[in-house]
Design a protein around this motif. Sequence first.
Motif, PDB file in Angstrom:
ATOM      1  N   ARG A  69     -70.904 -16.145  -9.520  1.00 45.52           N
ATOM      2  CA  ARG A  69     -69.483 -16.277  -9.802  1.00 45.52           C
ATOM      3  C   ARG A  69     -68.906 -14.895 -10.078  1.00 45.52           C
ATOM      4  NH1 ARG A  69     -68.255 -18.506 -15.174  1.00 45.52           N
ATOM      5  NH2 ARG A  69     -69.571 -20.241 -14.558  1.00 45.52           N
ATOM      6  N   SER A  70     -68.059 -14.416  -9.199  1.00 51.49           N
ATOM      7  CA  SER A  70     -67.415 -13.124  -9.401  1.00 51.49           C
ATOM      8  C   SER A  70     -65.912 -13.260  -9.527  1.00 51.49           C
ATOM      9  CB  SER A  70     -67.739 -12.191  -8.228  1.00 51.49           C
ATOM     10  OG  SER A  70     -67.321 -12.779  -7.004  1.00 51.49           O
ATOM     11  N   ASP A  71     -65.410 -14.487  -9.525  1.00 47.78           N
ATOM     12  CA  ASP A  71     -63.970 -14.728  -9.568  1.00 47.78           C
ATOM     13  C   ASP A  71     -63.514 -14.871 -11.013  1.00 47.78           C
ATOM     14  OD1 ASP A  71     -61.366 -15.458  -9.204  1.00 47.78           O
ATOM     15  OD2 ASP A  71     -61.791 -16.908  -7.599  1.00 47.78           O
ATOM     16  N   ALA A  72     -62.652 -13.950 -11.471  1.00 45.90           N
ATOM     17  CA  ALA A  72     -62.171 -13.994 -12.851  1.00 45.90           C
ATOM     18  C   ALA A  72     -61.306 -15.198 -13.128  1.00 45.90           C
ATOM     19  CB  ALA A  72     -61.382 -12.724 -13.167  1.00 45.90           C
ATOM     20  N   ARG A  73     -60.844 -15.894 -12.074  1.00 43.66           N
ATOM     21  CA  ARG A  73     -59.989 -17.059 -12.290  1.00 43.66           C
ATOM     22  C   ARG A  73     -60.745 -18.201 -12.971  1.00 43.66           C
ATOM     23  NH1 ARG A  73     -57.695 -17.694  -6.289  1.00 43.66           N
ATOM     24  NH2 ARG A  73     -59.914 -17.230  -5.944  1.00 43.66           N
ATOM     25  N   TRP A  74     -62.070 -18.192 -12.858  1.00 38.67           N
ATOM     26  CA  TRP A  74     -62.868 -19.221 -13.551  1.00 38.67           C
ATOM     27  C   TRP A  74     -62.625 -19.154 -15.054  1.00 38.67           C
ATOM     28  CZ3 TRP A  74     -66.120 -23.239 -12.408  1.00 38.67           C
ATOM     29  CH2 TRP A  74     -66.940 -23.699 -13.433  1.00 38.67           C
ATOM     30  N   LEU A  75     -62.648 -17.939 -15.615  1.00 41.27           N
ATOM     31  CA  LEU A  75     -62.400 -17.768 -17.042  1.00 41.27           C
ATOM     32  C   LEU A  75     -60.982 -18.194 -17.387  1.00 41.27           C
ATOM     33  CD1 LEU A  75     -63.139 -16.718 -19.865  1.00 41.27           C
ATOM     34  CD2 LEU A  75     -62.429 -14.443 -19.120  1.00 41.27           C
ATOM     35  N   GLN A  76     -60.009 -17.818 -16.546  1.00 40.98           N
ATOM     36  CA  GLN A  76     -58.628 -18.172 -16.827  1.00 40.98           C
ATOM     37  C   GLN A  76     -58.424 -19.675 -16.756  1.00 40.98           C
ATOM     38  OE1 GLN A  76     -56.744 -15.747 -13.832  1.00 40.98           O
ATOM     39  NE2 GLN A  76     -56.284 -14.129 -15.297  1.00 40.98           N
ATOM     40  N   ALA A  77     -59.140 -20.339 -15.848  1.00 41.68           N
ATOM     41  CA  ALA A  77     -58.985 -21.781 -15.704  1.00 41.68           C
ATOM     42  C   ALA A  77     -59.538 -22.527 -16.913  1.00 41.68           C
ATOM     43  CB  ALA A  77     -59.687 -22.253 -14.422  1.00 41.68           C
ATOM     44  N   GLN A  78     -60.658 -22.051 -17.423  1.00 36.59           N
ATOM     45  CA  GLN A  78     -61.255 -22.718 -18.582  1.00 36.59           C
ATOM     46  C   GLN A  78     -60.576 -22.323 -19.883  1.00 36.59           C
ATOM     47  OE1 GLN A  78     -65.726 -22.155 -17.993  1.00 36.59           O
ATOM     48  NE2 GLN A  78     -65.479 -24.241 -18.725  1.00 36.59           N
ATOM     49  N   GLY A  79     -60.097 -21.075 -19.938  1.00 39.01           N
ATOM     50  CA  GLY A  79     -59.455 -20.613 -21.165  1.00 39.01           C
ATOM     51  C   GLY A  79     -60.460 -20.375 -22.274  1.00 39.01           C
ATOM     52  N   ILE A  80     -59.944 -20.125 -23.452  1.00 40.77           N
ATOM     53  CA  ILE A  80     -60.780 -19.965 -24.645  1.00 40.77           C
ATOM     54  C   ILE A  80     -60.316 -20.980 -25.674  1.00 40.77           C
ATOM     55  CG2 ILE A  80     -59.273 -18.093 -25.462  1.00 40.77           C
ATOM     56  CD1 ILE A  80     -61.668 -16.975 -26.968  1.00 40.77           C
ATOM     57  N   ARG A  81     -61.242 -21.686 -26.270  1.00 46.75           N
ATOM     58  CA  ARG A  81     -60.904 -22.771 -27.190  1.00 46.75           C
ATOM     59  C   ARG A  81     -60.648 -22.226 -28.585  1.00 46.75           C
ATOM     60  NH1 ARG A  81     -64.725 -23.861 -23.644  1.00 46.75           N
ATOM     61  NH2 ARG A  81     -64.574 -25.713 -22.317  1.00 46.75           N
TER      62      ARG A  81
END
Length: 332
Positions: A69-81
């Motif tokens: 996984r090299s796509d930073a959008r994964w982090l943006q999609a999940q967010g931080i709780r």
Amino acid sequence: MSYAKASDLLRLADMAAARFEGISLQDVTREFGCDHRTAQRMMRSFEAVFPLVDIAEDAERRRRWHLPRSDARWLQAQGIRDSELAALEMAAKRADRDGAPDEAQRLRALKDRLLAAMAPSHARRTEADAEALLEAQGFASRPGPRVVPDLGLLGVLTEALRAPWEVRLSYRGARDDRPRERLLEPHGLLLGTRRYLVARPSQGDGRMRRFRLDRIERAAIVSRSFARDPAFDLAAFAARSFGSFHAEAEFGPVEWRFTPAAATTARQFLFHPGQEMIDEPDGALTVRFMASGHMEMAWHLYQWGDQVEVISPPELRDAVARHRRDDFPALP
């Protein structure tokens, strides 16, 4: 698929992408507290949901799953709780309280980078929820005494440990109040009621020694590197003490017996990393471990009043015998 299972698969995806070698079934059982067969079923579901996962065997012939996984959008999609953000802030506050400002600064920098990757509306909402969670958990304003650290000294020692560099100290010993200059190779810090630098003299017998931070008058980095002892284990070294103080002459077996009335509370404590707990037939609890530091043991045992009996060592038993009170209204 239930909501809980979907959440577990997302957690597995985070683990499989974050770890360079991927994850094994043993990692899954530890993370989720499940048995081996359940972990196998989870990974079959994971393979079905994430077909791009790489599966390979390591040197011990264990299967490992790695998710590219090299796509930073994964982090943006999940967010931080909010709970994750609160955990980061609590860890930073503990580091502040325990005299580790360098670690606190890094934790807050990580938190800031995570929030910066989120959409502004999500970041603001998460920050507000995390602040409420911190307040509800009572950590943000926890009272109680603590040692005020010398941030300048800690900064010098942290920098020396990171490199590593030798350090030159002006140090007052326990028996000689006049400061003496010492050239040391630092290997770690012990943060407790008293803070200690663990280091060995640059010229000497190679033995690790403790140096109390409050007895260091000056510290400076010497621009000379050294090779850390590869056999030295800071955790094992610290475990030879009950707290942060160590006396080789005191090191030996320790045994405490908690009354049936105090056993339930005592069972919740980790008194020592190497402890053994034994449930007695009458409901009492016996705790055994190997350590030194009778003074710090006595300080802790005082909180239990007459609900604990020292079986060994005899020196500790004699020290606390006159201070076992029966009028304490609560246990620790």
